[in-house]
Design an enzyme around this catalytic site. Sequence first.
Site, short mmCIF file in Angstrom:
data_model
loop_
_atom_site.label_atom_id
_atom_site.label_comp_id
_atom_site.label_asym_id
_atom_site.label_seq_id
_atom_site.Cartn_x
_atom_site.Cartn_y
_atom_site.Cartn_z
N GLY A 289 0.79 -1.23 0.00
CA GLY A 289 0.00 0.00 0.00
C GLY A 289 0.82 1.28 0.00
N SER A 290 2.07 1.20 -0.45
CA SER A 290 2.87 2.44 -0.42
C SER A 290 2.34 3.47 -1.43
CB SER A 290 4.35 2.15 -0.67
OG SER A 290 4.56 1.68 -1.98
N ASN A 291 1.79 3.01 -2.55
CA ASN A 291 1.19 3.96 -3.50
C ASN A 291 -0.11 4.54 -2.93
OD1 ASN A 291 2.66 4.18 -6.24
ND2 ASN A 291 2.81 2.02 -5.68
N ASN B 248 -4.24 2.16 -13.46
CA ASN B 248 -3.28 1.26 -12.80
C ASN B 248 -1.88 1.86 -12.91
OD1 ASN B 248 -2.30 -1.20 -11.63
ND2 ASN B 248 -1.66 -1.88 -13.65
N MET C 170 -3.65 -7.43 -7.23
CA MET C 170 -3.01 -8.55 -7.93
C MET C 170 -4.00 -9.46 -8.66
SD MET C 170 0.04 -7.76 -7.50
CE MET C 170 0.96 -9.19 -8.08
N ARG C 171 -5.19 -8.96 -8.95
CA ARG C 171 -6.15 -9.76 -9.71
C ARG C 171 -6.60 -9.00 -10.95
NH1 ARG C 171 -8.02 -14.19 -6.58
NH2 ARG C 171 -6.95 -14.06 -4.58
N HIS D 112 2.21 0.59 -13.15
CA HIS D 112 2.99 -0.61 -13.44
C HIS D 112 4.48 -0.25 -13.45
CE1 HIS D 112 3.81 -4.60 -14.95
NE2 HIS D 112 4.67 -4.05 -15.79
C1 GRF Z 1 3.77 -1.19 -7.35
O1 GRF Z 1 5.13 -1.38 -7.60
C2 GRF Z 1 2.98 -1.10 -8.63
O2 GRF Z 1 3.72 -0.65 -9.71
C3 GRF Z 1 2.53 -2.51 -8.86
O3 GRF Z 1 2.33 -3.04 -7.58
C4 GRF Z 1 3.16 -2.38 -6.65
C5 GRF Z 1 2.34 -1.99 -5.48
O4 GRF Z 1 3.13 -1.52 -4.42
N1 GRF Z 1 1.35 -2.54 -9.69
P1 GRF Z 1 2.45 -0.87 -3.15
O5 GRF Z 1 1.48 -1.88 -2.57
O6 GRF Z 1 1.75 0.38 -3.61
O7 GRF Z 1 3.57 -0.59 -2.20
#
Ligand code: GRF
Length: 194
Positions: free
Chosen positions: A12-14, A109, A92-93, A111
């Site tokens: 969940g860092s994003n 999304n 992840m789905r 990536h």
């Molecule tokens: C990120 O690196 C994103 O690019 C990918 O999944 C990761 C999620 O990281 N789709 P976080 O859970 O936001 O730390």
Amino acid sequence: MIRIGILGSGRGSNCRAILQSIRDGKLNAKATVVISDVLDAPILEIAREFGVANAYLPPGHFRTRLEPKVEAQLVKMLQDAEVELVVLAGFMRVLKEQMLAAFPRRIVNIHPSLLPKFPGLEAWKQALAANEKWTGVTVHYVDEKIDHGDIIAQRRIPVMSDDTPESLHARIQEVEHVLYPEALERVFRKLRGS
Ligand code: GRF
């Protein structure tokens, strides 16, 4: 003010970077719900920390997608939260027809590669294995293919000769945390104009 719903399966860092940008007044949005398919995912804890409604959605018995009746449930949860834009942050789905139909061009999304290069899992490892000099980050609209769809924003990141998967991934994530809020602001402007 655009209402967003964030979906994630992990760290969940994003999600944190986005919620912090909203809190700091840099992103004109309200996160109305955070949903995870993983019961103990840290992303749910982050939602609680920021006072955002959150929910665990048991995904059913498939490994890479949601069971159709669960996907219908997801649509309902997002609609109940009056979500205008669905933000995937490490979810992840693969989302299927029901979600794509309910939120046409309203799912984005992030990536960790310069798409169309290296879709799929652990894209930074793919870039290292291919001896790339550059990799990067892509924010894109979600369509029916995996890590595919119109590109909203991209940023290039150099691959250093002494990079390990961990060091490269860490550098990529730093960029993600800046690029995702910026790209969302761009999407919001379009949504407001439409
Ligand atoms: C990120 O690196 C994103 O690019 C990918 O999944 C990761 C999620 O990281 N789709 P976080 O859970 O936001 O730390």
